[in-house]
Design a protein around this motif. Structure first.
Motif, PDB file in Angstrom:
ATOM      1  N   PHE B 118      39.446  43.836  44.800  1.00  0.00           N
ATOM      2  CA  PHE B 118      38.755  42.649  45.326  1.00  0.00           C
ATOM      3  C   PHE B 118      38.980  41.463  44.373  1.00  0.00           C
ATOM      4  O   PHE B 118      39.282  40.358  44.793  1.00  0.00           O
ATOM      5  CB  PHE B 118      37.245  42.905  45.459  1.00  0.00           C
ATOM      6  CG  PHE B 118      36.854  43.923  46.509  1.00  0.00           C
ATOM      7  CD1 PHE B 118      37.725  44.299  47.519  1.00  0.00           C
ATOM      8  CD2 PHE B 118      35.584  44.497  46.493  1.00  0.00           C
ATOM      9  CE1 PHE B 118      37.349  45.235  48.479  1.00  0.00           C
ATOM     10  CE2 PHE B 118      35.196  45.424  47.452  1.00  0.00           C
ATOM     11  CZ  PHE B 118      36.074  45.804  48.444  1.00  0.00           C
ATOM     12  N   ARG B 119      38.807  41.731  43.065  1.00  0.00           N
ATOM     13  CA  ARG B 119      38.935  40.641  42.088  1.00  0.00           C
ATOM     14  C   ARG B 119      40.347  40.064  42.109  1.00  0.00           C
ATOM     15  O   ARG B 119      40.543  38.853  42.125  1.00  0.00           O
ATOM     16  CB  ARG B 119      38.590  41.155  40.689  1.00  0.00           C
ATOM     17  CG  ARG B 119      38.672  40.075  39.620  1.00  0.00           C
ATOM     18  CD  ARG B 119      37.750  40.369  38.442  1.00  0.00           C
ATOM     19  NE  ARG B 119      38.020  41.656  37.839  1.00  0.00           N
ATOM     20  CZ  ARG B 119      37.191  42.261  36.969  1.00  0.00           C
ATOM     21  NH1 ARG B 119      36.042  41.699  36.636  1.00  0.00           N
ATOM     22  NH2 ARG B 119      37.500  43.422  36.452  1.00  0.00           N
ATOM     23  N   GLU B 120      41.325  40.965  42.161  1.00  0.00           N
ATOM     24  CA  GLU B 120      42.729  40.543  42.184  1.00  0.00           C
ATOM     25  C   GLU B 120      43.013  39.640  43.385  1.00  0.00           C
ATOM     26  O   GLU B 120      43.829  38.720  43.299  1.00  0.00           O
ATOM     27  CB  GLU B 120      43.609  41.802  42.230  1.00  0.00           C
ATOM     28  CG  GLU B 120      45.083  41.541  42.128  1.00  0.00           C
ATOM     29  CD  GLU B 120      45.891  42.840  42.248  1.00  0.00           C
ATOM     30  OE1 GLU B 120      45.302  43.945  42.091  1.00  0.00           O
ATOM     31  OE2 GLU B 120      47.093  42.746  42.515  1.00  0.00           O
ATOM     32  N   LEU B 121      42.326  39.916  44.500  1.00  0.00           N
ATOM     33  CA  LEU B 121      42.563  39.143  45.725  1.00  0.00           C
ATOM     34  C   LEU B 121      41.577  37.979  45.872  1.00  0.00           C
ATOM     35  O   LEU B 121      41.480  37.376  46.942  1.00  0.00           O
ATOM     36  CB  LEU B 121      42.482  40.064  46.946  1.00  0.00           C
ATOM     37  CG  LEU B 121      43.520  41.186  46.983  1.00  0.00           C
ATOM     38  CD1 LEU B 121      43.223  42.154  48.119  1.00  0.00           C
ATOM     39  CD2 LEU B 121      44.936  40.627  47.109  1.00  0.00           C
ATOM     40  N   SER B 122      40.841  37.684  44.772  1.00  0.00           N
ATOM     41  CA  SER B 122      39.868  36.577  44.780  1.00  0.00           C
ATOM     42  C   SER B 122      38.787  36.745  45.840  1.00  0.00           C
ATOM     43  O   SER B 122      38.333  35.774  46.452  1.00  0.00           O
ATOM     44  CB  SER B 122      40.578  35.227  44.976  1.00  0.00           C
ATOM     45  OG  SER B 122      41.550  35.043  43.988  1.00  0.00           O
TER      46      SER B 122
END
Lengths: 375, 375
Positions: B118-122
């Protein structure tokens, strides 16, 4: 099902429904009934059963003692095929609950009994006469004149066993094929269109009727159903419901019953009934609040009937002999594919497609896209 | 199925879909996929399988060599249960087509990988920290403060393996139960409501998203879904779809993916994803043009996705531990009963009821009738 699973698992709670016949109607009954918690057992002498994906199929004759034993262990038995031998059905009814009634089964198997039942209930029909000798045929033809339709009393479906007589030569040809006994001669009805009414009666006597639908045939096989039928007045709907209601009560019926009707001038004439879910009701899977299949399962399980109201206009196209490319069909908005999983053979009903639309014009547009994919 | 029937009948034409897991999700996948002509084979170590009514169930471990052989013979394999061992899934993917991807399966199994994705995909989430030692836990708690939520990275569902920490005493109790390794600490989110977004991606990369729905839980178990979620702006729907779309592309996903979201103030925070059909999407069987089950089957078979548009407002109520009286439920207009056929045990999802209505007020009225029948 796991290969060695007994019919009643320890974990299973739901009622076991036995079905005589294991074709696509049985398959769709199970697809509607499994969500209600029911389990299904099918008796069909054919090794390949479309219903076998959705229940336990036993390849047995309807009258086989093993079949009777299996069915006697069911909570309720129904049929998806009206040519089950009445004696086999009677033996089942002696051991467990059978719906619809034996009376309905016996009546629907014999065109003479069926038409006489219509007459007894004041349901209009074409003129009809029993034919059991050459003399009967001659007398009956004098009353109907040409054209007339000569039919076997028993075992006809999809136009099989029916001969339109337009001349003495036709009579000779028909008699050569089907003889002069066990027949029915009917006056030819120059009908404008064919409609059908599908209704259900619950164990408590309550009833529910779908709107009349319009059916289009080719070579005696249903091709297209439009739901609702265009241009049906509330009076015509009510009149058809009164006829079906009379039949349901008279036959002490529990389940779904279909009535095929001819529209001639301002009148509806009853053609035949089917004591089961009906091809012209397949649209109800997506096109009605409660499908005819769920309605039938609800009725035979003693549950309340559901709403027969339509979700909007829809159409059902039969796939005869071949299946269309599913990619193309499913690319049409709100089109729903039903593949019965049957081997493809000419003239065989192997699937259907239902399409819905928010309005009639959009429906016509979607039908125009679908038709060439299917026929 | 007939007892001695081979998996592939001579008469059978349709694709064979292998499913890891044989619970109610598998059962509903088959109920949606059989009409498309597919046949289903389920692998589930439990002897009693709700999916066994709608396909062939083999009571085998997911990693059993016999299971691999059976699945390798399928046209496509999917899963209804995300805790399938990744190594078993990899062995299957080496032999036949597996959808959704191994990447999706591995990511969804591990809350750390999932949140990192999730973090990687903002995609916004609550603050989260990996915990693999007492020191990690202490450091992370300093960043989140109380309250916080300590979770196992793996094998949690329906609130299991989750501890809300409001004090040092809670920390001690939680650590005594789940230790200090293989965990995730999350900041506590005082959310206003929980929403979920269900979407699908086809093999050709096209996508379809249902409207956001609102979910209500009790004891960590979903009880009620309202579809569509009230008061969702088009911008919020679009923002959620963008997040799910990013996930679908990143994971090279084929099938249905569910994303659970917390609404906090004006924001949506992603909580977790499920790489499968999802309980909060059960309403789609009656409440959408194409159900999530049919959507998943279409996707894994390489067919076009169907319309995810709703048929109108609807609600889904889970039956936990017991089933309501079907007579009472089915007497409610446009109520649809789904009994999974499972043994009744406290806390177990044994069925659900979906109810539709022409408008929100009528829906509320029908819900008011149904609720006391179910809970």
């Amino acid at each position: 099902m796991s290969s060695a699973k007994p019919i009643r698992e320890a974990d299973a709670r739901g009622p076991l429904v036995g079905v005589l016949g294991g074709g696509q109607l049985g398959r769709m009954l199970a697809l509607a009934g499994v969500p209600l918690g029911a389990r299904f057992l099918f008796i069909d002498p054919n090794e390949a059963s479309p219903a076998g994906e959705t229940g336990e199929h036993f390849a047995l004759d309807y009258a086989a003692p093993e079949a009777l034993e299996l069915l006697a262990g069911c909570d309720v038995v129904t049929y998806e095929f009206e040519n089950v031998p009445v004696e086999a059905a009677r033996a089942i009814a002696d051991r467990t609950t059978l719906h619809p009634s034996l009376h309905a089964l016996a009546t629907a198997q014999d065109r003479w009994l069926e038409k006489s039942c219509f007459r007894e209930l004041s349901i209009p029909t074409a003129p009809f006469f029993a034919v059991d000798s050459p003399g009967h045929l001659k007398d009956a033809l004098e009353l109907t004149g040409f054209p007339a339709v000569l039919k076997t009393r028993r075992l006809g479906y999809d136009g099989k066993g029916q001969h339109v007589l337009r001349s003495e030569a036709d009579v000779t040809a028909a008699v050569a094929e089907i003889g002069t006994t066990g027949l029915l001669l009917e006056g030819f009805v120059p009908f404008e269109r064919e409609l059908s009414l599908i209704g259900a009666r619950a164990a408590d006597g309550s009833t529910a009727f779908y709107p009349l639908v319009e059916n289009h045939h080719a070579n005696g096989i249903l091709r297209l159903t439009l739901a609702p039928a265009p241009d049906v007045s509330p009076e015509r709907q009510r009149s058809a419901e009164e006829h079906l209601s009379a039949l349901l009560t008279h036959l002490d019926y529990v389940g779904v019953l279909a009535l095929e009707l001819f529209q001639v001038g301002g009148r509806l004439l009853a053609n035949e009934m089917a004591p089961r879910v009906h091809n012209s009701g397949h649209f109800t899977i997506e096109g009605a609040i409660t499908s005819q299949f769920e309605q039938h399962v609800r009725a035979v399980l003693g549950l309340p009937l559901g709403s027969p109201a339509l979700t909007g206009p829809s159409a059902m196209l039969n796939c005869i002999g071949t299946m269309p490319d599913p990619h193309a069909v499913l690319a049409v908005p709100d089109a729903h594919l039903h593949d019965y999983g049957k081997a493809l053979r000419p003239g065989r009903k192997v699937g259907h497609v239902t399409v819905r639309a928010p309005d009639g014009l959009t429906l016509a547009e979607r039908l125009a896209t679908l038709r060439p994919l299917i026929w």
